[in-house]
Design a protein around this motif. Structure first.
Motif, short mmCIF file in Angstrom:
data_model
loop_
_atom_site.label_atom_id
_atom_site.label_comp_id
_atom_site.label_asym_id
_atom_site.label_seq_id
_atom_site.Cartn_x
_atom_site.Cartn_y
_atom_site.Cartn_z
N GLU A 1 0.91 12.03 0.64
CA GLU A 1 -0.08 13.29 0.83
C GLU A 1 0.59 14.49 1.15
OE1 GLU A 1 -2.79 12.59 3.79
OE2 GLU A 1 -3.63 10.68 2.89
N LYS B 1 -2.86 14.16 -3.10
CA LYS B 1 -3.09 12.51 -2.41
C LYS B 1 -2.92 11.44 -3.59
CE LYS B 1 -6.20 13.87 1.20
NZ LYS B 1 -7.42 13.45 1.81
N HIS C 1 -3.29 7.33 -3.39
CA HIS C 1 -3.61 6.13 -2.18
C HIS C 1 -3.57 4.92 -3.32
CE1 HIS C 1 -5.26 8.50 1.31
NE2 HIS C 1 -4.33 8.98 0.80
N ARG D 1 0.73 5.31 0.38
CA ARG D 1 -0.11 6.33 0.45
C ARG D 1 0.78 7.79 0.83
NH1 ARG D 1 -5.26 5.13 2.66
NH2 ARG D 1 -5.43 6.97 3.80
N THR E 1 0.88 -1.01 -0.13
CA THR E 1 -0.11 0.11 -0.06
C THR E 1 0.97 1.31 -0.19
OG1 THR E 1 -0.20 0.18 2.42
CG2 THR E 1 -1.97 -1.02 1.19
#
Length: 167
Positions: free
Chosen positions: A78, A85, A87, A76, A74
């Motif tokens: 930001e 962003k 994701h 992520r 994963t």
């Protein structure tokens, strides 16, 4: 004397049986990506097609698959200042040195397939999809990892490069 002979024979048979049973059990598959498991944190830079490069914080997590070599990655990233962003999730299956799987960008609701190879320190894959395609290289050793994404035919960015730490 007869009793000690029986005990010795019994122990010998038990030892041979244990060895044969151990040899017949399939060893769990070795996962060449196991060293990537865990949570990695660091800064990334996105080089855009137009305008200055953007810097932002990224967290990449690798969760090993149960019962088979592979990982769920994963990603992520930001930046509160620019409201950027990213994701994304990538599911990787390992067969020998070949990697296959699927990826999904949760922000833009797009996804596709993963195809590539295991490298000595990580993996090198092609992300393919209807709206996005890119080359992604991940290399990690010890506490350091680099992730590099090079999109093909992107009108947004040229490269996303992250330097991450786990320890």
């Amino acid at each position: 004397m007869r009793q000690s002979y029986r005990v010795a024979v019994y122990l010998a048979v038990a030892a041979v049986s244990t060895l044969v049973a151990t040899e017949n059990q399939a060893a769990p598959p070795v996962d060449p990506l196991a060293s990537l498991a865990g949570r990695w944190v660091g800064m990334a830079t996105m080089t855009s097609i137009s305008g200055p490069a953007s810097n932002f914080k990224c967290v990449v997590t690798y969760i090993p698959r149960r019962g088979a070599p592979g990982m769920r990655q994963t990603l992520r990233c930001e930046d509160g200042a620019t409201n950027f962003k990213l994701h994304a999730a990538t599911d990787l299956t390992v067969e020998g040195e070949k990697l296959t799987g699927a990826w999904q960008d949760k922000i833009n609701d797009i996804g596709g397939t993963v195809d590539g190879t295991v490298t000595p320190t990580g993996f090198d894959v092609q992300l393919s999809g209807q709206f996005f395609a890119a080359h992604m290289a991940v290399a990690g050793q010890g506490c350091d990892q680099s992730v590099r994404v090079l999109p093909q035919n992107s009108d947004v960015f040229i490269e996303l490069a992250a330097n991450l730490k786990k320890c």
